[in-house]
Design an enzyme around this catalytic site. Sequence first.
Site, PDB file in Angstrom:
ATOM      1  N   SER A   1       0.830  -1.213   0.000  1.00 50.87           N
ATOM      2  CA  SER A   1       0.000   0.000   0.000  1.00 50.87           C
ATOM      3  C   SER A   1       0.864   1.262   0.000  1.00 50.87           C
ATOM      4  O   SER A   1       1.951   1.288   0.588  1.00 50.87           O
ATOM      5  CB  SER A   1      -0.871  -0.010   1.259  1.00 50.87           C
ATOM      6  OG  SER A   1      -1.409   1.264   1.500  1.00 50.87           O
TER       7      SER A   1
ATOM      8  N   TYR B   1      -1.960   5.600  -4.398  1.00 46.76           N
ATOM      9  CA  TYR B   1      -3.010   6.591  -4.179  1.00 46.76           C
ATOM     10  C   TYR B   1      -2.460   7.898  -4.727  1.00 46.76           C
ATOM     11  O   TYR B   1      -1.309   8.249  -4.445  1.00 46.76           O
ATOM     12  CB  TYR B   1      -3.280   6.794  -2.685  1.00 46.76           C
ATOM     13  CG  TYR B   1      -4.152   5.762  -2.021  1.00 46.76           C
ATOM     14  CD1 TYR B   1      -5.353   5.354  -2.577  1.00 46.76           C
ATOM     15  CD2 TYR B   1      -3.781   5.223  -0.789  1.00 46.76           C
ATOM     16  CE1 TYR B   1      -6.165   4.425  -1.932  1.00 46.76           C
ATOM     17  CE2 TYR B   1      -4.593   4.293  -0.136  1.00 46.76           C
ATOM     18  CZ  TYR B   1      -5.784   3.905  -0.716  1.00 46.76           C
ATOM     19  OH  TYR B   1      -6.581   3.000  -0.076  1.00 46.76           O
TER      20      TYR B   1
ATOM     21  N   THR C   1      -5.231   2.691  -7.324  1.00 50.06           N
ATOM     22  CA  THR C   1      -6.535   2.647  -6.648  1.00 50.06           C
ATOM     23  C   THR C   1      -7.321   3.917  -6.948  1.00 50.06           C
ATOM     24  O   THR C   1      -6.836   5.026  -6.698  1.00 50.06           O
ATOM     25  CB  THR C   1      -6.343   2.472  -5.129  1.00 50.06           C
ATOM     26  OG1 THR C   1      -5.631   1.259  -4.909  1.00 50.06           O
ATOM     27  CG2 THR C   1      -7.679   2.412  -4.400  1.00 50.06           C
TER      28      THR C   1
ATOM     29  N   LYS D   1      -7.670  -0.320  -9.679  1.00 51.21           N
ATOM     30  CA  LYS D   1      -8.379  -1.010  -8.588  1.00 51.21           C
ATOM     31  C   LYS D   1      -9.529  -0.159  -8.067  1.00 51.21           C
ATOM     32  O   LYS D   1      -9.326   1.006  -7.691  1.00 51.21           O
ATOM     33  CB  LYS D   1      -7.404  -1.298  -7.449  1.00 51.21           C
ATOM     34  CG  LYS D   1      -8.040  -1.878  -6.192  1.00 51.21           C
ATOM     35  CD  LYS D   1      -6.968  -2.313  -5.204  1.00 51.21           C
ATOM     36  CE  LYS D   1      -7.552  -2.894  -3.937  1.00 51.21           C
ATOM     37  NZ  LYS D   1      -8.055  -1.879  -3.010  1.00 51.21           N
TER      38      LYS D   1
ATOM     39  N   HIS E   1     -13.545  -1.694  -2.282  1.00 47.04           N
ATOM     40  CA  HIS E   1     -12.607  -1.374  -1.208  1.00 47.04           C
ATOM     41  C   HIS E   1     -12.978  -2.123   0.078  1.00 47.04           C
ATOM     42  O   HIS E   1     -12.838  -1.607   1.190  1.00 47.04           O
ATOM     43  CB  HIS E   1     -12.578   0.136  -0.962  1.00 47.04           C
ATOM     44  CG  HIS E   1     -11.223   0.672  -0.593  1.00 47.04           C
ATOM     45  ND1 HIS E   1     -10.374   1.254  -1.508  1.00 47.04           N
ATOM     46  CD2 HIS E   1     -10.557   0.707   0.594  1.00 47.04           C
ATOM     47  CE1 HIS E   1      -9.266   1.637  -0.888  1.00 47.04           C
ATOM     48  NE2 HIS E   1      -9.346   1.314   0.386  1.00 47.04           N
TER      49      HIS E   1
END
Length: 380
Positions: free
Chosen positions: A106, A128, A154, A252, A276
């Site tokens: 992440s 992100y 994402t 995603k 999510h």
Amino acid sequence: MTPASVSDYRELARRRLPKMFFEYIDGGAYAEVTLGCNVADMEAIALRQRVMRDMSQLDMSVEVVGQRLAMPVALAPVGMAGMYARRGEVQASAAAAAAGVPFCLSTVGICTVEEVTAGGTPPWFQLYMLKDRGYMRELLARAKAAGSPVLVFTVDLPVPGARYRDARSGFSAKGLSGAINTVWQGATRPAWAWDVFLNGRPHTLGSVTGAIPHGRSVTDFLGWIAKNFDRSVTWADLDWVRQIWDGPIVVKGVLDPDDARDAVRAGAQGLVVSNHGGRQLDGVRSSVAALPRIADAVGGDLDILMDGGVRSGLDVLKALALGAKACLIGRPWAFALGAGGRPMVARMLATLQSELATAMILTGCTRAREADRSLLDAPF
Ligand SMILES: Cc1cc2nc3c(=O)[nH]c(=O)nc-3n(C[C@H](O)[C@H](O)[C@H](O)COP(=O)(O)O)c2cc1C
């Protein structure tokens, strides 16, 4: 307790982790309706039992965006895993590599992409989009330099969904009260306090530390997301990403066939059908309910993955039957990590694999990559 199922890992994690971290992993947005549907809709799908076929040879391997997976599973990006076990991302990545499946790091992991890579294998890297594009450029370059083979972009978190449990547990409390709460809850979990609080430092969001003002603690991070995540992002930004990242890109957080077609047009190599884990827009349909229509719309154009509610190897086969090439699992590995680090994640993955084998044998599916809707009982 010797854990057998994902709900057992959840229970062990509940006992071991400070309340705020357990609730952060376990919870979803608002009334958690979508979170519940992810699991319930998956459970409701009926597999079609077939017998008397030679099932002595099974091939569980699949290829996704040019990567070979020993089984159709990958560890989903999960923020702050280094707060669930000491340097948690490194431990989970090692377990994934040993099982022959990808680990996706992440953007808001505790460990950096360099630290995870030094632990053995470069992770897939989840992005992100922050407002600071200069920092984004640097971060993508770092992931590339570390050898990350796949970028997972994402797109369903332009804002964080409202998570009531985080407010109640004190996870989203800011400043001094947040820090006091962490220490207090940590003190009630001595095994965690020793492993993570004392010996698992630094507790910073490794990859984005440079973008966060000095001294910010991890418990301030929901507020920081709200201020720094870029909600102006459009498909045109994928072109911008591609100028820096020349490897495969997986988008995603797609639930709608029209968005899936846009992802194809924007040149993505893969997409993850995902809400999510029910943590964003409560009330949207479950991932597995959204999957067939997206597979019908774009299945021939890019590789489809899905996540949300996958709790066993049976669920993996159901998702494959409905058009996914592989599944991501989020909470299952986060709970296993919180329950006992790398050995528990390895154990959970081994269980998933043997459950998938059982499901394939009893549905007459010899090759995971050939799974289709004929494995399911009506109405599919
Ligand atoms: C604790 C937690 C943290 C998460 N952090 C991220 C993240 O940083 N980036 C991301 O793309 N998705 C994140 N997700 C979503 C997961 O990648 C995945 O979509 C979701 O967990 C799948 O549902 P499942 O938990 O039912 O398997 C997170 C999920 C959880 C449970």
